[in-house]
Design a protein around this motif. Structure first.
Motif, PDB file in Angstrom:
ATOM      1  N   ASN A 199      38.127  40.781  12.258  1.00 13.62           N
ATOM      2  CA  ASN A 199      39.385  41.050  11.564  1.00 13.62           C
ATOM      3  C   ASN A 199      39.107  41.305  10.079  1.00 13.62           C
ATOM      4  OD1 ASN A 199      38.885  38.542  10.433  1.00 13.62           O
ATOM      5  ND2 ASN A 199      40.745  37.558  11.205  1.00 13.62           N
ATOM      6  N   PRO A 200      40.127  41.594   9.277  1.00 14.87           N
ATOM      7  CA  PRO A 200      39.881  41.908   7.853  1.00 14.87           C
ATOM      8  C   PRO A 200      39.170  40.784   7.097  1.00 14.87           C
ATOM      9  CG  PRO A 200      42.051  42.678   8.481  1.00 14.87           C
ATOM     10  CD  PRO A 200      41.530  41.904   9.656  1.00 14.87           C
ATOM     11  N   GLU A 201      39.239  39.560   7.593  1.00 14.18           N
ATOM     12  CA  GLU A 201      38.549  38.436   6.952  1.00 14.18           C
ATOM     13  C   GLU A 201      37.117  38.271   7.462  1.00 14.18           C
ATOM     14  OE1 GLU A 201      41.831  37.939   8.287  1.00 14.18           O
ATOM     15  OE2 GLU A 201      42.390  38.640   6.266  1.00 14.18           O
ATOM     16  N   GLY A 202      36.689  39.142   8.364  1.00 17.53           N
ATOM     17  CA  GLY A 202      35.339  39.084   8.893  1.00 17.53           C
ATOM     18  C   GLY A 202      35.143  38.094  10.016  1.00 17.53           C
ATOM     19  N   LYS A 203      36.220  37.576  10.597  1.00 16.31           N
ATOM     20  CA  LYS A 203      36.145  36.614  11.689  1.00 16.31           C
ATOM     21  C   LYS A 203      36.079  37.346  13.035  1.00 16.31           C
ATOM     22  CE  LYS A 203      36.777  32.936   9.026  1.00 16.31           C
ATOM     23  NZ  LYS A 203      35.759  31.880   8.849  1.00 16.31           N
ATOM     24  N   VAL A 204      35.163  36.885  13.890  1.00 18.42           N
ATOM     25  CA  VAL A 204      34.974  37.533  15.189  1.00 18.42           C
ATOM     26  C   VAL A 204      36.041  37.068  16.176  1.00 18.42           C
ATOM     27  CG1 VAL A 204      33.422  37.874  17.149  1.00 18.42           C
ATOM     28  CG2 VAL A 204      32.494  37.747  14.824  1.00 18.42           C
ATOM     29  N   HIS A 205      36.712  38.034  16.791  1.00 20.23           N
ATOM     30  CA  HIS A 205      37.698  37.780  17.836  1.00 20.23           C
ATOM     31  C   HIS A 205      37.282  38.512  19.116  1.00 20.23           C
ATOM     32  CE1 HIS A 205      40.005  36.689  14.276  1.00 20.23           C
ATOM     33  NE2 HIS A 205      40.973  36.211  15.046  1.00 20.23           N
ATOM     34  N   LEU A 206      37.818  38.048  20.226  1.00 26.39           N
ATOM     35  CA  LEU A 206      37.799  38.847  21.446  1.00 26.39           C
ATOM     36  C   LEU A 206      39.139  39.556  21.544  1.00 26.39           C
ATOM     37  CD1 LEU A 206      36.222  36.519  24.170  1.00 26.39           C
ATOM     38  CD2 LEU A 206      35.096  38.236  22.744  1.00 26.39           C
ATOM     39  N   ALA A 207      39.099  40.857  21.704  1.00 26.30           N
ATOM     40  CA  ALA A 207      40.308  41.657  21.870  1.00 26.30           C
ATOM     41  C   ALA A 207      40.315  42.191  23.297  1.00 26.30           C
ATOM     42  CB  ALA A 207      40.344  42.797  20.860  1.00 26.30           C
ATOM     43  N   VAL A 240      42.214  51.835  19.677  1.00 26.05           N
ATOM     44  CA  VAL A 240      42.805  51.249  20.880  1.00 26.05           C
ATOM     45  C   VAL A 240      43.805  50.161  20.498  1.00 26.05           C
ATOM     46  CG1 VAL A 240      42.332  49.947  22.998  1.00 26.05           C
ATOM     47  CG2 VAL A 240      40.793  51.797  22.275  1.00 26.05           C
ATOM     48  N   ARG A 241      44.963  50.218  21.104  1.00 25.58           N
ATOM     49  CA  ARG A 241      46.016  49.237  20.832  1.00 25.58           C
ATOM     50  C   ARG A 241      45.729  47.941  21.589  1.00 25.58           C
ATOM     51  NH1 ARG A 241      50.577  47.618  17.783  1.00 25.58           N
ATOM     52  NH2 ARG A 241      51.943  46.390  19.146  1.00 25.58           N
ATOM     53  N   VAL A 242      45.899  46.809  20.887  1.00 30.01           N
ATOM     54  CA  VAL A 242      45.738  45.487  21.497  1.00 30.01           C
ATOM     55  C   VAL A 242      47.000  44.675  21.231  1.00 30.01           C
ATOM     56  CG1 VAL A 242      44.254  43.463  21.719  1.00 30.01           C
ATOM     57  CG2 VAL A 242      43.304  45.587  20.825  1.00 30.01           C
ATOM     58  N   GLU A 243      47.550  44.116  22.299  1.00 25.09           N
ATOM     59  CA  GLU A 243      48.709  43.240  22.122  1.00 25.09           C
ATOM     60  C   GLU A 243      48.236  41.870  21.647  1.00 25.09           C
ATOM     61  OE1 GLU A 243      51.583  44.585  22.218  1.00 25.09           O
ATOM     62  OE2 GLU A 243      50.776  46.462  23.008  1.00 25.09           O
ATOM     63  N   ALA A 244      49.128  41.134  21.008  1.00 28.60           N
ATOM     64  CA  ALA A 244      48.775  39.834  20.445  1.00 28.60           C
ATOM     65  C   ALA A 244      48.272  38.868  21.511  1.00 28.60           C
ATOM     66  CB  ALA A 244      49.982  39.234  19.726  1.00 28.60           C
ATOM     67  N   GLU A 245      48.783  38.988  22.728  1.00 31.08           N
ATOM     68  CA  GLU A 245      48.359  38.094  23.807  1.00 31.08           C
ATOM     69  C   GLU A 245      46.877  38.250  24.154  1.00 31.08           C
ATOM     70  OE1 GLU A 245      49.411  40.919  27.663  1.00 31.08           O
ATOM     71  OE2 GLU A 245      50.907  39.468  26.966  1.00 31.08           O
ATOM     72  N   GLY A 246      46.291  39.404  23.773  1.00 28.88           N
ATOM     73  CA  GLY A 246      44.902  39.671  24.096  1.00 28.88           C
ATOM     74  C   GLY A 246      43.926  39.367  22.983  1.00 28.88           C
ATOM     75  N   VAL A 247      44.392  38.846  21.855  1.00 34.17           N
ATOM     76  CA  VAL A 247      43.512  38.581  20.721  1.00 34.17           C
ATOM     77  C   VAL A 247      43.164  37.092  20.700  1.00 34.17           C
ATOM     78  CG1 VAL A 247      43.266  38.664  18.221  1.00 34.17           C
ATOM     79  CG2 VAL A 247      44.439  40.514  19.427  1.00 34.17           C
TER      80      VAL A 247
END
Length: 424
Positions: A199-207, A240-247
Protein backbone atom coordinates in the motif's frame (compact mmCIF):
# COMPACT_ATOMS: atom_id res chain seq x y z
CA UNK A 1 28.15 -47.31 -26.28
CA UNK A 2 25.72 -46.33 -29.04
CA UNK A 3 22.83 -47.58 -26.91
CA UNK A 4 24.12 -45.55 -23.96
CA UNK A 5 24.41 -42.37 -26.05
CA UNK A 6 20.91 -42.82 -27.42
CA UNK A 7 19.49 -43.20 -23.91
CA UNK A 8 21.24 -40.03 -22.75
CA UNK A 9 19.92 -38.18 -25.80
CA UNK A 10 16.37 -39.23 -24.92
CA UNK A 11 16.84 -37.98 -21.35
CA UNK A 12 18.23 -34.63 -22.53
CA UNK A 13 15.36 -34.18 -24.96
CA UNK A 14 12.94 -34.95 -22.13
CA UNK A 15 14.54 -32.28 -19.93
CA UNK A 16 14.82 -29.49 -22.48
CA UNK A 17 11.39 -29.43 -24.11
CA UNK A 18 9.69 -26.15 -23.17
CA UNK A 19 5.92 -25.69 -22.94
CA UNK A 20 3.99 -23.42 -25.27
CA UNK A 21 3.27 -20.01 -23.79
CA UNK A 22 -0.45 -19.58 -23.24
CA UNK A 23 -2.89 -17.47 -21.28
CA UNK A 24 -5.76 -19.90 -21.86
CA UNK A 25 -6.77 -21.48 -18.54
CA UNK A 26 -7.28 -25.23 -18.32
CA UNK A 27 -10.87 -26.33 -17.95
CA UNK A 28 -11.85 -26.84 -14.32
CA UNK A 29 -15.01 -26.74 -12.22
CA UNK A 30 -16.04 -23.13 -11.68
CA UNK A 31 -18.79 -23.91 -9.15
CA UNK A 32 -17.32 -26.60 -6.91
CA UNK A 33 -19.10 -28.45 -4.13
CA UNK A 34 -16.46 -29.96 -1.88
CA UNK A 35 -16.74 -32.62 0.77
CA UNK A 36 -15.96 -31.33 4.28
CA UNK A 37 -13.44 -33.48 6.13
CA UNK A 38 -14.11 -33.79 9.85
CA UNK A 39 -11.00 -35.37 11.39
CA UNK A 40 -7.27 -35.98 11.07
CA UNK A 41 -7.84 -39.68 10.45
CA UNK A 42 -10.27 -38.97 7.62
CA UNK A 43 -7.81 -36.53 6.03
CA UNK A 44 -5.07 -39.19 5.95
CA UNK A 45 -7.35 -41.83 4.45
CA UNK A 46 -8.60 -39.46 1.75
CA UNK A 47 -5.02 -38.46 0.91
CA UNK A 48 -3.93 -42.11 0.60
CA UNK A 49 -6.73 -42.84 -1.85
CA UNK A 50 -5.99 -39.77 -3.96
CA UNK A 51 -2.25 -40.46 -3.95
CA UNK A 52 -2.82 -43.94 -5.35
CA UNK A 53 -4.93 -42.40 -8.11
CA UNK A 54 -2.53 -39.56 -8.93
CA UNK A 55 0.49 -41.86 -9.13
CA UNK A 56 -0.91 -43.82 -12.08
CA UNK A 57 -0.28 -41.17 -14.77
CA UNK A 58 2.29 -39.00 -12.98
CA UNK A 59 5.13 -39.95 -15.34
CA UNK A 60 2.98 -39.34 -18.41
CA UNK A 61 1.78 -35.95 -17.16
CA UNK A 62 5.38 -34.92 -16.60
CA UNK A 63 6.51 -36.19 -20.01
CA UNK A 64 3.70 -34.40 -21.86
CA UNK A 65 3.50 -31.36 -19.56
CA UNK A 66 -0.18 -32.14 -19.20
CA UNK A 67 -1.65 -29.78 -16.64
CA UNK A 68 -3.49 -31.64 -13.86
CA UNK A 69 -6.71 -29.61 -13.88
CA UNK A 70 -9.00 -32.64 -13.51
CA UNK A 71 -6.78 -34.04 -10.76
CA UNK A 72 -6.87 -30.72 -8.89
CA UNK A 73 -10.64 -30.68 -9.05
CA UNK A 74 -10.70 -34.10 -7.39
CA UNK A 75 -8.04 -32.97 -4.91
CA UNK A 76 -9.87 -29.86 -3.73
CA UNK A 77 -13.35 -31.41 -3.90
CA UNK A 78 -12.08 -34.14 -1.57
CA UNK A 79 -11.98 -31.50 1.18
CA UNK A 80 -8.21 -31.65 1.70
CA UNK A 81 -7.70 -28.02 0.71
CA UNK A 82 -9.83 -26.92 3.67
CA UNK A 83 -8.52 -29.14 6.47
CA UNK A 84 -6.48 -26.40 8.20
CA UNK A 85 -9.53 -24.15 8.62
CA UNK A 86 -10.33 -23.98 12.36
CA UNK A 87 -13.31 -25.87 13.71
CA UNK A 88 -14.99 -22.61 14.78
CA UNK A 89 -15.29 -21.75 11.07
CA UNK A 90 -16.51 -25.18 9.96
CA UNK A 91 -13.20 -26.89 9.16
CA UNK A 92 -11.43 -29.86 10.70
CA UNK A 93 -8.56 -27.79 12.10
CA UNK A 94 -6.20 -30.72 11.66
CA UNK A 95 -2.77 -30.78 13.26
CA UNK A 96 0.23 -29.66 11.25
CA UNK A 97 1.62 -33.15 11.65
CA UNK A 98 -1.42 -34.40 9.73
CA UNK A 99 -1.12 -31.66 7.12
CA UNK A 100 2.51 -32.56 6.39
CA UNK A 101 1.58 -36.23 6.05
CA UNK A 102 -1.15 -35.31 3.54
CA UNK A 103 1.31 -33.25 1.49
CA UNK A 104 3.93 -36.02 1.67
CA UNK A 105 1.46 -38.63 0.45
CA UNK A 106 0.34 -36.55 -2.52
CA UNK A 107 3.90 -35.41 -3.34
CA UNK A 108 5.24 -38.96 -3.30
CA UNK A 109 2.69 -39.71 -6.02
CA UNK A 110 3.10 -36.47 -8.01
CA UNK A 111 5.04 -33.58 -6.43
CA UNK A 112 3.69 -31.04 -8.90
CA UNK A 113 0.20 -31.72 -7.57
CA UNK A 114 1.58 -31.81 -4.03
CA UNK A 115 3.13 -28.35 -4.40
CA UNK A 116 0.15 -26.55 -5.92
CA UNK A 117 -1.88 -26.12 -2.67
CA UNK A 118 1.13 -24.69 -0.79
CA UNK A 119 0.32 -21.05 -1.45
CA UNK A 120 -3.39 -21.69 -0.93
CA UNK A 121 -2.68 -23.11 2.53
CA UNK A 122 -0.21 -20.33 3.36
CA UNK A 123 -2.82 -17.72 2.39
CA UNK A 124 -5.38 -19.40 4.64
CA UNK A 125 -2.97 -19.07 7.55
CA UNK A 126 -2.39 -15.39 6.76
CA UNK A 127 -6.17 -14.92 6.73
CA UNK A 128 -6.46 -16.78 10.06
CA UNK A 129 -3.86 -14.55 11.71
CA UNK A 130 -4.42 -11.12 10.14
CA UNK A 131 -7.90 -10.84 8.59
CA UNK A 132 -11.04 -9.42 10.16
CA UNK A 133 -13.75 -11.75 11.46
CA UNK A 134 -15.94 -10.90 8.47
CA UNK A 135 -13.11 -11.75 6.07
CA UNK A 136 -12.37 -15.02 7.86
CA UNK A 137 -15.99 -16.13 7.63
CA UNK A 138 -16.17 -15.18 3.94
CA UNK A 139 -12.96 -16.77 2.69
CA UNK A 140 -13.04 -19.85 4.89
CA UNK A 141 -16.59 -20.57 3.74
CA UNK A 142 -15.58 -20.25 0.09
CA UNK A 143 -12.63 -22.61 0.56
CA UNK A 144 -14.76 -25.18 2.36
CA UNK A 145 -17.10 -25.05 -0.63
CA UNK A 146 -14.15 -26.02 -2.84
CA UNK A 147 -12.85 -22.73 -4.21
CA UNK A 148 -9.08 -22.58 -4.66
CA UNK A 149 -6.70 -19.69 -4.00
CA UNK A 150 -3.79 -19.22 -6.40
CA UNK A 151 -0.51 -17.47 -5.76
CA UNK A 152 0.71 -14.18 -7.27
CA UNK A 153 3.33 -13.25 -4.73
CA UNK A 154 6.99 -13.30 -5.79
CA UNK A 155 8.38 -10.89 -8.38
CA UNK A 156 11.09 -11.65 -10.91
CA UNK A 157 12.55 -8.15 -11.20
CA UNK A 158 12.56 -6.91 -7.61
CA UNK A 159 15.73 -6.59 -5.53
CA UNK A 160 15.07 -9.81 -3.59
CA UNK A 161 12.28 -12.28 -2.97
CA UNK A 162 10.72 -10.22 -0.19
CA UNK A 163 10.73 -6.91 -2.09
CA UNK A 164 7.46 -5.91 -3.77
CA UNK A 165 6.89 -3.41 -6.53
CA UNK A 166 3.25 -4.35 -7.10
CA UNK A 167 1.11 -1.51 -5.72
CA UNK A 168 -2.18 -1.43 -3.85
CA UNK A 169 -3.84 1.97 -4.26
CA UNK A 170 -7.09 3.05 -2.54
CA UNK A 171 -9.94 3.98 -4.88
CA UNK A 172 -13.34 4.85 -3.49
CA UNK A 173 -14.54 1.98 -1.31
CA UNK A 174 -12.02 -0.41 -2.86
CA UNK A 175 -8.53 -0.55 -4.33
CA UNK A 176 -6.56 -0.95 -7.56
CA UNK A 177 -3.50 -3.16 -7.97
CA UNK A 178 -0.76 -2.95 -10.60
CA UNK A 179 2.34 -5.05 -11.16
CA UNK A 180 3.79 -8.28 -12.51
CA UNK A 181 4.50 -11.57 -10.76
CA UNK A 182 6.48 -14.74 -11.36
CA UNK A 183 6.55 -18.22 -9.78
CA UNK A 184 2.76 -18.02 -9.60
CA UNK A 185 2.20 -21.65 -8.62
CA UNK A 186 -1.46 -22.60 -8.69
CA UNK A 187 -2.75 -19.38 -10.22
CA UNK A 188 -3.69 -20.91 -13.56
CA UNK A 189 -5.96 -23.43 -11.81
CA UNK A 190 -7.42 -21.10 -9.17
CA UNK A 191 -10.82 -19.50 -8.67
CA UNK A 192 -9.29 -16.58 -6.77
CA UNK A 193 -5.80 -15.07 -6.93
CA UNK A 194 -4.12 -13.63 -3.84
CA UNK A 195 -1.73 -10.93 -4.99
CA UNK A 196 1.09 -9.65 -2.80
CA UNK A 197 1.10 -5.86 -3.01
CA UNK A 198 2.27 -2.85 -1.01
CA UNK A 199 0.00 0.00 0.00
CA UNK A 200 1.13 3.67 -0.09
CA UNK A 201 2.77 3.17 3.33
CA UNK A 202 4.83 0.26 1.99
CA UNK A 203 2.94 -2.41 3.97
CA UNK A 204 2.48 -5.79 2.29
CA UNK A 205 -1.11 -6.95 1.84
CA UNK A 206 -2.77 -9.87 0.13
CA UNK A 207 -5.26 -8.60 -2.43
CA UNK A 208 -7.66 -11.40 -3.37
CA UNK A 209 -9.37 -11.05 -6.74
CA UNK A 210 -11.44 -13.36 -8.95
CA UNK A 211 -9.46 -15.42 -11.47
CA UNK A 212 -11.18 -13.65 -14.39
CA UNK A 213 -10.97 -10.10 -13.05
CA UNK A 214 -10.56 -7.44 -15.74
CA UNK A 215 -6.89 -6.57 -16.21
CA UNK A 216 -5.57 -9.86 -14.76
CA UNK A 217 -3.57 -12.10 -17.12
CA UNK A 218 -2.18 -15.46 -15.96
CA UNK A 219 0.45 -16.79 -18.36
CA UNK A 220 1.58 -20.40 -18.49
CA UNK A 221 5.22 -19.89 -19.49
CA UNK A 222 6.82 -22.11 -16.85
CA UNK A 223 9.81 -23.71 -18.61
CA UNK A 224 11.70 -25.30 -15.71
CA UNK A 225 12.98 -28.85 -16.22
CA UNK A 226 11.29 -29.85 -12.93
CA UNK A 227 7.87 -29.50 -11.32
CA UNK A 228 6.68 -29.17 -14.90
CA UNK A 229 2.95 -29.24 -14.34
CA UNK A 230 2.68 -26.63 -11.59
CA UNK A 231 2.19 -23.93 -14.28
CA UNK A 232 4.29 -21.59 -12.11
CA UNK A 233 4.44 -18.82 -14.68
CA UNK A 234 3.71 -15.08 -14.76
CA UNK A 235 0.78 -12.95 -13.66
CA UNK A 236 0.27 -9.49 -15.12
CA UNK A 237 -1.88 -7.11 -13.11
CA UNK A 238 -3.11 -4.05 -14.98
CA UNK A 239 -5.27 -1.73 -12.86
CA UNK A 240 -7.23 -4.62 -11.35
CA UNK A 241 -10.09 -3.68 -9.04
CA UNK A 242 -10.06 -5.19 -5.53
CA UNK A 243 -12.98 -4.99 -3.14
CA UNK A 244 -12.27 -4.21 0.51
CA UNK A 245 -13.31 -7.73 1.53
CA UNK A 246 -10.33 -9.08 -0.43
CA UNK A 247 -7.61 -6.91 1.13
CA UNK A 248 -5.83 -8.81 3.91
CA UNK A 249 -3.19 -6.99 6.05
CA UNK A 250 -0.65 -9.81 5.75
CA UNK A 251 2.19 -7.59 7.01
CA UNK A 252 0.78 -8.01 10.53
CA UNK A 253 2.01 -11.61 10.44
CA UNK A 254 5.57 -10.29 10.52
CA UNK A 255 5.06 -7.56 13.10
CA UNK A 256 4.04 -9.90 15.91
CA UNK A 257 4.98 -13.48 16.78
CA UNK A 258 3.06 -15.84 14.50
CA UNK A 259 3.57 -19.18 12.80
CA UNK A 260 2.96 -17.76 9.29
CA UNK A 261 6.52 -18.29 8.10
CA UNK A 262 6.81 -21.72 9.69
CA UNK A 263 3.55 -22.82 8.07
CA UNK A 264 4.75 -21.73 4.65
CA UNK A 265 8.10 -23.47 5.09
CA UNK A 266 6.88 -26.75 6.56
CA UNK A 267 4.67 -27.33 3.53
CA UNK A 268 7.72 -26.92 1.28
CA UNK A 269 9.65 -29.39 3.45
CA UNK A 270 6.78 -31.87 3.23
CA UNK A 271 6.86 -31.71 -0.58
CA UNK A 272 10.57 -32.56 -0.52
CA UNK A 273 10.01 -35.42 1.92
CA UNK A 274 7.33 -36.73 -0.43
CA UNK A 275 9.69 -36.52 -3.40
CA UNK A 276 12.26 -38.52 -1.43
CA UNK A 277 9.72 -41.11 -0.37
CA UNK A 278 8.47 -41.55 -3.93
CA UNK A 279 12.00 -41.82 -5.31
CA UNK A 280 13.03 -44.46 -2.76
CA UNK A 281 9.94 -46.52 -3.49
CA UNK A 282 10.70 -46.23 -7.21
CA UNK A 283 14.32 -47.25 -6.61
CA UNK A 284 13.31 -50.38 -4.72
CA UNK A 285 10.84 -51.34 -7.44
CA UNK A 286 13.36 -50.76 -10.20
CA UNK A 287 16.16 -52.66 -8.49
CA UNK A 288 13.84 -55.56 -7.76
CA UNK A 289 12.56 -55.79 -11.32
CA UNK A 290 15.15 -54.43 -13.74
CA UNK A 291 18.67 -54.33 -12.32
CA UNK A 292 21.25 -57.02 -13.13
CA UNK A 293 23.91 -58.04 -10.61
CA UNK A 294 27.32 -56.43 -11.02
CA UNK A 295 29.95 -58.69 -12.55
CA UNK A 296 32.08 -58.76 -9.38
CA UNK A 297 29.23 -59.38 -6.93
CA UNK A 298 28.92 -63.13 -7.45
CA UNK A 299 25.14 -62.79 -7.06
CA UNK A 300 22.25 -64.03 -9.18
CA UNK A 301 20.12 -60.89 -8.84
CA UNK A 302 20.76 -57.17 -8.62
CA UNK A 303 18.80 -56.96 -5.39
CA UNK A 304 21.25 -59.40 -3.75
CA UNK A 305 24.21 -57.03 -4.23
CA UNK A 306 25.50 -56.21 -0.74
CA UNK A 307 26.44 -52.63 -1.65
CA UNK A 308 23.00 -51.98 -3.14
CA UNK A 309 21.34 -53.40 -0.05
CA UNK A 310 23.44 -51.16 2.19
CA UNK A 311 22.63 -48.08 0.09
CA UNK A 312 18.89 -48.79 0.33
CA UNK A 313 19.29 -49.08 4.09
CA UNK A 314 21.11 -45.77 4.21
CA UNK A 315 18.36 -44.05 2.22
CA UNK A 316 15.63 -45.45 4.45
CA UNK A 317 17.41 -44.33 7.62
CA UNK A 318 17.96 -40.81 6.30
CA UNK A 319 14.37 -40.57 5.09
CA UNK A 320 13.07 -41.63 8.49
CA UNK A 321 15.34 -39.07 10.17
CA UNK A 322 14.00 -36.30 7.91
CA UNK A 323 10.42 -37.41 8.51
CA UNK A 324 11.01 -37.48 12.26
CA UNK A 325 12.26 -33.88 12.20
CA UNK A 326 9.32 -32.92 10.01
CA UNK A 327 6.89 -34.43 12.52
CA UNK A 328 8.73 -32.67 15.35
CA UNK A 329 8.42 -29.38 13.47
CA UNK A 330 4.70 -29.96 12.95
CA UNK A 331 4.28 -30.47 16.68
CA UNK A 332 6.19 -27.24 17.34
CA UNK A 333 3.78 -25.34 15.10
CA UNK A 334 0.82 -27.02 16.79
CA UNK A 335 2.16 -25.99 20.20
CA UNK A 336 2.46 -22.35 19.15
CA UNK A 337 -0.56 -22.17 16.87
CA UNK A 338 -3.42 -20.63 18.83
CA UNK A 339 -1.54 -18.40 21.29
CA UNK A 340 1.83 -17.69 19.76
CA UNK A 341 4.55 -16.25 21.99
CA UNK A 342 8.01 -15.12 20.93
CA UNK A 343 9.41 -18.33 22.35
CA UNK A 344 6.84 -20.51 20.59
CA UNK A 345 7.28 -18.78 17.25
CA UNK A 346 11.06 -19.08 17.50
CA UNK A 347 10.92 -22.75 18.50
CA UNK A 348 8.67 -23.49 15.53
CA UNK A 349 10.87 -21.57 13.08
CA UNK A 350 14.04 -23.33 14.24
CA UNK A 351 12.40 -26.77 14.18
CA UNK A 352 11.06 -26.19 10.67
CA UNK A 353 14.48 -24.97 9.48
CA UNK A 354 16.08 -28.15 10.80
CA UNK A 355 13.47 -30.28 9.04
CA UNK A 356 13.92 -28.31 5.82
CA UNK A 357 17.65 -29.14 5.79
CA UNK A 358 17.15 -32.88 6.10
CA UNK A 359 14.20 -33.09 3.71
CA UNK A 360 16.22 -31.19 1.11
CA UNK A 361 19.24 -33.43 1.54
CA UNK A 362 17.31 -36.71 1.35
CA UNK A 363 15.29 -35.54 -1.68
CA UNK A 364 18.45 -34.80 -3.66
CA UNK A 365 20.30 -37.89 -2.40
CA UNK A 366 17.42 -40.29 -3.02
CA UNK A 367 16.72 -39.05 -6.54
CA UNK A 368 20.42 -39.27 -7.42
CA UNK A 369 20.78 -42.75 -5.93
CA UNK A 370 17.82 -43.94 -7.98
CA UNK A 371 20.01 -43.72 -11.08
CA UNK A 372 23.18 -44.90 -9.41
CA UNK A 373 21.52 -48.06 -8.15
CA UNK A 374 19.25 -48.43 -11.17
CA UNK A 375 22.12 -48.24 -13.65
CA UNK A 376 22.16 -46.87 -17.16
CA UNK A 377 18.82 -48.37 -18.13
CA UNK A 378 17.18 -46.20 -15.45
CA UNK A 379 17.90 -43.19 -17.69
CA UNK A 380 15.82 -44.54 -20.57
CA UNK A 381 13.01 -42.30 -21.72
CA UNK A 382 10.46 -45.11 -21.44
CA UNK A 383 10.72 -44.95 -17.64
CA UNK A 384 11.03 -41.17 -17.24
CA UNK A 385 12.70 -41.73 -13.87
CA UNK A 386 14.76 -38.58 -14.26
CA UNK A 387 11.61 -36.67 -13.33
CA UNK A 388 12.30 -37.47 -9.67
CA UNK A 389 15.73 -35.82 -9.76
CA UNK A 390 14.43 -32.90 -11.84
CA UNK A 391 11.59 -32.34 -9.38
CA UNK A 392 13.88 -32.55 -6.34
CA UNK A 393 16.52 -30.28 -7.81
CA UNK A 394 13.91 -27.70 -8.84
CA UNK A 395 11.76 -27.66 -5.74
CA UNK A 396 14.61 -27.67 -3.22
CA UNK A 397 15.83 -24.39 -4.73
CA UNK A 398 12.69 -22.72 -3.37
CA UNK A 399 14.31 -21.60 -0.10
CA UNK A 400 18.09 -22.14 0.11
CA UNK A 401 19.07 -24.46 2.93
CA UNK A 402 22.44 -22.74 3.33
CA UNK A 403 20.49 -20.06 5.17
CA UNK A 404 18.70 -22.65 7.30
CA UNK A 405 22.07 -23.81 8.63
CA UNK A 406 22.90 -20.19 9.41
CA UNK A 407 19.66 -19.41 11.24
CA UNK A 408 19.77 -22.60 13.30
CA UNK A 409 23.41 -22.00 14.19
CA UNK A 410 22.94 -18.31 14.93
CA UNK A 411 20.08 -19.10 17.28
CA UNK A 412 22.04 -21.83 19.07
CA UNK A 413 25.27 -19.86 19.33
CA UNK A 414 24.14 -16.26 19.68
CA UNK A 415 20.48 -16.45 20.66
CA UNK A 416 19.42 -14.65 17.47
CA UNK A 417 15.86 -15.44 16.39
CA UNK A 418 15.18 -16.39 12.76
CA UNK A 419 13.61 -13.57 10.72
CA UNK A 420 9.85 -13.35 10.30
CA UNK A 421 8.85 -13.83 6.70
CA UNK A 422 7.46 -16.50 4.40
CA UNK A 423 10.91 -17.82 3.44
CA UNK A 424 12.19 -18.47 6.96
Amino acid sequence: MQHFLESIQVAVMTISVAPPITTEPPAFDLEPQAHVIRSDAEAIEVAKALAAEFAVEAAQRDRDRRLPAAELDRFSKSGLWGITIPGTYGGAGVSWVTLTEVIKLISAADPSIGQIPQNHLAALDAIRVTASEEQKRLWFARVLQGYRLGNAFSEARSKHVGAFETTLTPEGDGYRINGEKFYATGALFAHYIHVGAVNPEGKVHLAIVPRWAAGLAIIDNWSSFGQRTTASGNVRIDNVRVEAEGVIPAYLGGEKPTTNGSVSQIIQAAVDAGIARGAIDETIHFVRNHVRPWIDSGQEHGYDDVFTIAQIGDLKIKLHAAEALLERAGRAIDAAFDDTTEEGATAAAVAVAEAKVLTTEIAILATNKLHELGGTRSTLGQYNLDRHWRNARTHTLHDPVRWKFFHVGNHALNGVKPPRHAWS
